[in-house]
Scaffold this motif. Structure first.
Motif, PDB file in Angstrom:
ATOM      1  N   LYS A   2       1.079  -0.988  -0.016  1.00 19.95           N
ATOM      2  CA  LYS A   2      -0.255  -0.196  -0.146  1.00 19.95           C
ATOM      3  C   LYS A   2       0.923   1.367   0.176  1.00 19.95           C
ATOM      4  O   LYS A   2       2.086   1.191   0.569  1.00 19.95           O
ATOM      5  CB  LYS A   2      -0.963   0.035   1.107  1.00 19.95           C
ATOM      6  N   ASP A 139      -3.745   1.194  -3.257  1.00 22.28           N
ATOM      7  CA  ASP A 139      -3.436  -0.393  -3.138  1.00 22.28           C
ATOM      8  C   ASP A 139      -2.937  -1.131  -4.272  1.00 22.28           C
ATOM      9  O   ASP A 139      -3.490  -1.075  -5.327  1.00 22.28           O
ATOM     10  CB  ASP A 139      -4.649  -1.279  -2.629  1.00 22.28           C
ATOM     11  N   LYS A 176      -1.871   0.097   5.859  1.00 20.93           N
ATOM     12  CA  LYS A 176      -2.318   1.481   5.331  1.00 20.93           C
ATOM     13  C   LYS A 176      -1.681   2.601   6.099  1.00 20.93           C
ATOM     14  O   LYS A 176      -1.153   3.677   5.564  1.00 20.93           O
ATOM     15  CB  LYS A 176      -3.680   1.452   5.167  1.00 20.93           C
TER      16      LYS A 176
END
Length: 403
Positions: A2, A139, A176
């Motif tokens: 990510k 992503d 993330k």
């Protein structure tokens, strides 16, 4: 993997596209005291960035700049070297940097540019989540191998600079929030990729990790925890915060497994304005009603039912706020009345204070409301739609409630 893309001094660099004299020199973007907002009728502008305000006024372009009250909302890296900070009044900023250049904010342009950037990133990354006007998560799982991600990030960084004139920093991680953390370490105009966050967090102050707010910071510092690595040694301290505490620890470790989401449910929306300090109670009350009315326009347009509102005021060096539960489907007059009620409670214990900020937030937004308790949902919805249609034709302020 990510990635997190964050544009460096976005408002400054966006404004430089309009005014080349601001390039390579200390400068700030400033916002005024929003007097126009309370003295003119505002318009609803269909906004392609869901979390940004859609209410705009026509600004007075020839207004004399009051350096005591106008505030820096973005600061160039050149100005930061002189100690100029976001939140500085212009007179303070000039004391720190006498050769400072200034430019008034152009929020509509910044929104439009952000939307174009999003369209570009959507063509380059399979899953994109816009986190703010100048931040994006992406992503790359199944699209790029881990060994290819760093080079691809360099390509994206160059493309964003070449196509839009916007320098960006990028963080890369399996998590993330780990990626977002690494972006801050990479600034300005850098890229940082880490598989393991354990080395990156060493010695980093807890205030520099997303999700650790002031209340938690104060609590942790009381136990001698000031850095992220120290927190992981005493992670049990966050047990008192339940799920949120566990979430913070997982994010710091880089094992949160949170997805990059293309669309997210909006749970809150707020409107706030700063202005020259005012002690006139009736005028402040009038401004609360104006802000509440404009918030209602947004709620009605998006067909939400807020279950709670929060009213905030600032005076001196204090921020006071209060939350009020909404126990019925959205009704404009009811929300405005509750906003005024909250304001009156906040002001009850203050004497002769000069307020310079008012904010109203609609929280716990929902698209539905319990029909078997409240039978008038359909009636309210039709009324809201009628009010919205009238305002689209004649202006937001053509309908006001007395009291």
């Amino acid at each position: 993997m990510k990635l997190h893309i964050d544009f460096d001094s976005y408002f400054v660099n966006a404004q430089r596209l309009l005014n080349k004299e601001l390039c390579n020199t200390p400068c700030v973007i400033y916002a005024g005291s929003d007097e126009d907002f309370f003295n003119q009728d505002a318009k609803y502008i269909d906004n392609k960035i869901a979390f940004m305000s859609s209410i705009e006024v026509i600004r007075s372009e020839n207004k004399v700049i009051d350096y005591r009250h106008f505030t820096a909302i973005a600061v160039s890296y050149e100005a930061k070297k002189y100690g100029v900070k976001v939140g500085d009044k212009l007179n303070i900023a000039y004391q720190k940097c006498p050769n400072l250049k200034i430019a008034r904010s152009n929020i509509r342009f910044y929104k439009e540019l952000s939307f174009k950037v999003r369209q570009f990133l959507e063509s380059k990354i399979p899953v994109i989540e816009q986190f703010s006007i100048d931040e994006f998560f992406g992503d790359l799982e199944g699209f790029k191998k881990d060994a290819e991600v760093l080079d691809y990030a360099k390509y994206l960084q160059k493309e964003l600079l070449d196509k839009f004139g916007l320098p960006a920093s990028i963080g890369i991680n399996n998590s993330k929030w780990g990626a977002k953390f690494l972006t801050d370490l990479a600034k300005p105009f850098g890229i940082r990729m880490e598989y393991d966050l354990s080395n990156a967090i060493k010695g980093i102050d807890i205030k520099n990790f997303a999700g650790i707010g002031r209340e938690i910071q104060k609590y942790l510092r009381a136990y001698g925890v000031n850095t992220l690595d120290e927190l992981l040694q005493k992670e049990y301290l966050l047990d008192k915060y339940g799920k949120n505490g566990k979430k913070i620890i997982a994010r710091i470790k880089g094992v949160d497994n949170e997805k990059v989401e293309e669309t997210k449910d909006i749970k809150s929306h707020a409107i706030s304005k700063s202005f020259k300090p005012i002690s006139d109670y009736d005028e402040l009350r009038r401004r609360v009603k104006i802000l509440a009315r404009y918030l209602c326009v947004w709620i009605s347009k998006h067909k939400y039912h807020p279950k709670k509102i929060e009213i905030s005021i600032k005076y001196g060096n204090k921020l006071e706020h209060i939350g009020i539960e909404i126990m019925q489907p959205f009704d404009e007059k009811n929300l405005i009345d509750n906003a005024v009620k909250g304001f009156e409670i906040l002001m009850k214990n203050t004497k002769n204070v000069s307020v310079y900020y008012i904010g109203i937030a609609a929280n716990n937004l929902d698209k539905t409301y319990c029909e078997n308790i409240f039978q008038n949902t359909t009636k309210n919805q039709k009324l809201n739609e009628t009010l919205s249609a009238i305002r689209d034709k004649f202006g937001i302020s053509c309908i006001k409630y007395g009291g």
